[in-house]
Design an enzyme around this catalytic site. Structure first.
Site, short mmCIF file in Angstrom:
data_model
loop_
_atom_site.label_atom_id
_atom_site.label_comp_id
_atom_site.label_asym_id
_atom_site.label_seq_id
_atom_site.Cartn_x
_atom_site.Cartn_y
_atom_site.Cartn_z
N LYS A 224 0.79 -1.44 0.10
CA LYS A 224 0.17 -0.17 0.01
C LYS A 224 0.82 1.41 0.27
O LYS A 224 1.61 1.50 0.93
CB LYS A 224 -1.04 0.48 1.53
CG LYS A 224 -2.08 1.35 1.21
CD LYS A 224 -2.54 1.30 2.00
CE LYS A 224 -1.73 2.25 2.75
NZ LYS A 224 -1.69 4.20 2.73
N THR A 279 5.80 7.11 13.81
CA THR A 279 5.57 6.23 15.54
C THR A 279 3.87 5.90 15.66
O THR A 279 4.09 5.05 16.11
CB THR A 279 6.41 7.05 16.29
OG1 THR A 279 7.46 7.03 16.32
CG2 THR A 279 6.15 6.08 17.74
N GLY A 282 2.44 3.84 13.40
CA GLY A 282 3.23 2.18 14.18
C GLY A 282 3.27 1.38 14.78
O GLY A 282 3.11 0.00 15.08
N GLU A 300 9.79 1.28 10.67
CA GLU A 300 11.09 1.63 10.83
C GLU A 300 9.90 2.90 10.55
O GLU A 300 9.35 3.69 10.10
CB GLU A 300 11.29 1.66 9.35
CG GLU A 300 12.56 2.42 9.19
CD GLU A 300 12.56 3.90 8.13
OE1 GLU A 300 12.06 5.00 9.46
OE2 GLU A 300 12.27 4.65 7.01
N CYS A 334 13.48 10.68 8.19
CA CYS A 334 13.42 10.42 8.98
C CYS A 334 14.60 10.74 9.89
O CYS A 334 14.40 10.37 11.14
CB CYS A 334 12.54 8.42 9.12
SG CYS A 334 14.08 7.96 8.39
N GLU A 431 9.49 15.39 16.12
CA GLU A 431 9.73 15.59 14.78
C GLU A 431 9.19 16.97 14.11
O GLU A 431 7.64 16.34 13.81
CB GLU A 431 9.18 13.76 14.01
CG GLU A 431 10.44 14.23 12.66
CD GLU A 431 9.72 12.04 12.59
OE1 GLU A 431 8.86 12.16 12.33
OE2 GLU A 431 11.03 11.67 12.26
P1 NAI Z 1 1.82 7.65 8.31
O1 NAI Z 1 2.57 6.97 9.42
O2 NAI Z 1 0.44 8.23 9.41
O3 NAI Z 1 1.43 7.84 6.99
C1 NAI Z 1 2.92 6.38 6.75
C2 NAI Z 1 1.84 5.30 5.58
O4 NAI Z 1 1.27 4.40 6.47
C3 NAI Z 1 0.75 6.35 4.61
O5 NAI Z 1 0.94 5.54 3.76
C4 NAI Z 1 -0.66 5.40 5.49
O6 NAI Z 1 -1.41 5.51 5.02
C5 NAI Z 1 -0.75 4.86 6.39
N1 NAI Z 1 -1.05 4.47 7.45
C6 NAI Z 1 -1.96 5.96 8.59
N2 NAI Z 1 -2.86 4.82 9.00
C7 NAI Z 1 -2.75 3.73 9.21
C8 NAI Z 1 -3.18 2.87 9.78
N3 NAI Z 1 -4.06 3.70 10.96
N4 NAI Z 1 -3.09 2.31 9.20
C9 NAI Z 1 -2.13 1.27 8.28
N5 NAI Z 1 -1.33 2.18 8.00
C10 NAI Z 1 -1.72 3.59 8.13
O7 NAI Z 1 2.29 9.65 8.51
P2 NAI Z 1 1.55 10.74 7.74
O8 NAI Z 1 0.31 11.43 8.38
O9 NAI Z 1 1.84 10.85 6.56
O10 NAI Z 1 2.69 11.84 8.76
C11 NAI Z 1 2.50 11.85 10.23
C12 NAI Z 1 4.17 12.54 10.34
O11 NAI Z 1 4.29 10.86 10.28
C13 NAI Z 1 4.92 13.39 9.23
O12 NAI Z 1 4.69 14.59 10.13
C14 NAI Z 1 6.41 12.96 9.69
O13 NAI Z 1 6.84 13.25 10.99
C15 NAI Z 1 6.41 11.16 10.28
N6 NAI Z 1 6.53 10.53 9.21
C16 NAI Z 1 7.86 9.66 9.59
C17 NAI Z 1 7.60 9.00 8.02
C18 NAI Z 1 9.58 8.60 8.20
O14 NAI Z 1 9.81 8.46 7.20
N7 NAI Z 1 9.62 7.33 9.24
C19 NAI Z 1 7.42 8.85 6.83
C20 NAI Z 1 6.79 9.54 6.50
C21 NAI Z 1 5.70 10.53 7.71
#
Ligand code: NAI
Ligand code: MG
Length: 533
Positions: A224, A279, A282, A300, A334, A431
């Site tokens: 996804k 996180t 996660g 991650e 990240c 972050e």
């Molecule tokens: P997110 O962690 O919510 O989204 C990342 C992925 O998880 C996307 O594919 C999203 O559709 C999916 N996702 C979201 N909610 C989910 C759920 N309930 N069950 C399963 N999958 C789910 O991150 P988001 O909302 O895009 O960004 C928020 C913050 O997260 C950013 O401001 C940043 O601080 C951090 N982030 C960290 C990343 C990294 O590389 N570690 C990458 C993107 C965001």
């Protein structure tokens, strides 16, 4: 052309300001003036067409079962560039059935490892052939510079697949010298159907880190993509089919987290879930995995990585790398070096030079040559970053430069530097995921070790010193999955990456990632005659 001239002018004017620091204020207003002018330019038309916007299930591009679509945006303008099929639980079910069948009935796990390796190698060749289209699509939908995508990230996608193609036929178990009249061996087998959820900051690289090792080990996949960046995963998956990947082995479902993502994480027929993102999400993914079928989980997650500049560091190099560590990819990394700790004896010099460097950073259309920083991914992130900047100002950190949006259109943010940052300020704890550098002062090595580790995260750290003992001491004391010494953001297919503490579980890349996608089976065979021992 006009846009190019303007940005050239900004960088030339700013370079002259560095020679005469007293002019910085004037130049701030120049930036403001020219940023507005730059924003009035028409965005450059990306040299690519969007050909794939449906879901990829069982080797075919199909609409979502609901028929729904969602918009993909151009972060330079906020305009819609494509309407993409919106997968949800029903589409995840269809994709998991296809992946299950491709795993249980073959052909993927039943092909020889060498045949699988050849598919991955052919894919890498196709990525090279389509380098510029993939890069343009990535830049268009994400806002990262075309140059970064074309010269670094798409080539890295090919490099990672070649690396894992190399592993495919070198995965083998052990012969174990157990007590008794037994012949004991371990078989390293694929886990089965892997669910993979990726974020938007490095869509193609996250695709590579997850899909490469999973396929090399013989698994099938439902991936996804992030709702912000659904386009390049579909394009790359199409190239994998062209390279000879059988139908159903890789299925790509675009869609949102709480619907498609959650359905994948909680699916009873998915054997493993790998996630990259926040996180917060996660934790949800791990909970869904536990509450459904206890599928294996790798995560991650976020970070607040320290970048430590000791008094004996090469200051010019440290300034440039601290700048890169934070501002690279619009600060959306990240592992961003988002707490810049600087020894008090070199603090003033470091601060002046860091501020000058941030003011010199070229911001603008990511398709324009020489631009270092494009827009943030979307309005949500843009607003979040501006809120953190406001909180920095309100908590009395010193705003050295930047602090506002850049231009008046799209999601551009000015390169921002704060000094006088204290450990308990929000900007030093959370972050931010944007172009906001926080500079903190320290005195003693023991003190900086304690402060650097006083975070719930543990993804990465940077250490700048010319003293070998200090480097060794810090790299052992810092609780982080990667420590870069006199360098930062060095990524290689073979170097493992992942987090301590709340930055994640498990490691990706290198040999370590194979463990995420393999089961170990012990086969114990009784020997007929104990004397054979
Ligand atoms: P997110 O962690 O919510 O989204 C990342 C992925 O998880 C996307 O594919 C999203 O559709 C999916 N996702 C979201 N909610 C989910 C759920 N309930 N069950 C399963 N999958 C789910 O991150 P988001 O909302 O895009 O960004 C928020 C913050 O997260 C950013 O401001 C940043 O601080 C951090 N982030 C960290 C990343 C990294 O590389 N570690 C990458 C993107 C965001
Ligand atoms: Mg989210």
């Amino acid at each position: 052309m006009a846009a190019r001239r303007i940005s050239g002018f900004i960088s030339r004017s700013l370079s002259s300001s560095i020679a005469s620091p007293g002019r910085t204020c004037n130049l701030r207003s120049e930036i403001q003036r020219f940023s507005t002018a730059a924003a009035l330019q028409e965005p450059i038309t990306p040299p690519v067409r969007i050909n794939y916007s449906q879901l990829l299930i069982d080797g075919k591009f199909v609409d979502a079962a609901s028929g729904k679509t969602f918009p993909a945006f151009d972060p330079r303008t906020g305009e819609v560039i494509a309407n993409v099929a919106e997968g949800d639980a029903e589409d995840i079910n269809r994709a998991v059935s296809a992946a299950r069948k491709a795993f249980d009935e073959g052909p993927w796990p039943k092909m020889t490892a060498y045949e699988r390796s050849c598919v991955l190698l052919r894919f890498a060749d196709l990525v090279e052939k389509h380098n510029d289209e993939l890069a343009a699509l990535e830049s268009w939908n994400n806002g990262k510079t075309y140059e970064q995508a074309a010269k670094s990230e798409v080539p890295m996608l090919a490099r990672l697949f070649r690396y894992y193609a190399g592993w495919a036929d070198k995965i083998h178990g052990l012969t174990v010298p157990a007590d008794g009249p037994y012949h004991v061996q371990t078989l390293h087998e694929p886990i089965g159907v892997a669910g993979q959820i990726i974020p938007w900051n490095f869509p193609l690289l996250m695709f590579a880190w997850k899909v490469g090792p999973a396929l090399a080990c013989g698994n099938t996949i439902v991936l996804k993509s992030a709702e912000q960046t659904p386009l390049t995963a579909l394009y790359a998956a199409k190239l994998l089919l062209e390279a000879g990947l059988p139908p159903g082995v890789l299925n790509v479902v675009s869609g949102f987290g709480p619907t498609a993502g959650a359905a994948l994480a909680s699916h009873m027929d998915v054997d493993k879930i790998a996630f990259t993102g926040s996180t917060e999400t996660g934790k949800i993914v791990q909970e869904l995995a536990a509450k459904s079928n206890l599928k294996a989980v790798t995560l991650e997650l976020g970070g607040k990585s320290p970048f430590i500049v000791c008094e004996d560091a090469d200051i010019d190099k440290a300034v440039e790398l601290a700048h890169f560590a934070l501002f690279f990819n619009q600060g959306q990394c990240c592992c961003a070096g988002s707490r810049t700790f600087v020894h008090e004896r070199v603090h003033e010099e470091f601060l002046e030079k860091s501020k000058a460097r941030a003011l010199r950073r070229t911001v603008g259309d990511p398709f324009q040559k020489g631009i270092e920083q494009g827009p943030q991914i979307d309005s949500e992130q843009f607003e979040k970053i501006l809120r953190y900047i406001k909180s920095g100002v309100e908590s009395n950190a010193t705003l050295e430069c930047g602090g506002d949006r850049f231009g008046s259109k799209g999601f551009y943010v000015q390169p921002t530097v704060f000094s006088n940052v204290k450990d308990d300020m929000l900007i030093a704890k959370d972050e931010i995921f944007g172009p906001v550098q926080s500079i903190l002062k320290f005195k003693e090595i023991d003190e900086v070790i304690k402060r650097a580790n006083a975070t719930r995260y543990g993804l990465a750290a940077g250490v700048f010193t010319q003293n070998l003992d200090t480097a060794n001491r810090l790299s052992r004391a810092l609780r982080a999955g990667t420590v870069w010494v006199n360098c930062f953001d060095v990524f290689d297919a073979a170097i493992p990456f992942g987090g301590y503490k709340m930055s994640g579980i498990g490691r990706e890349k290198g040999i370590y990632s194979l463990h995420n996608y393999l089961q170990v089976k012990a086969v114990v065979t009784a020997l007929k005659n104990p004397a054979w021992l």
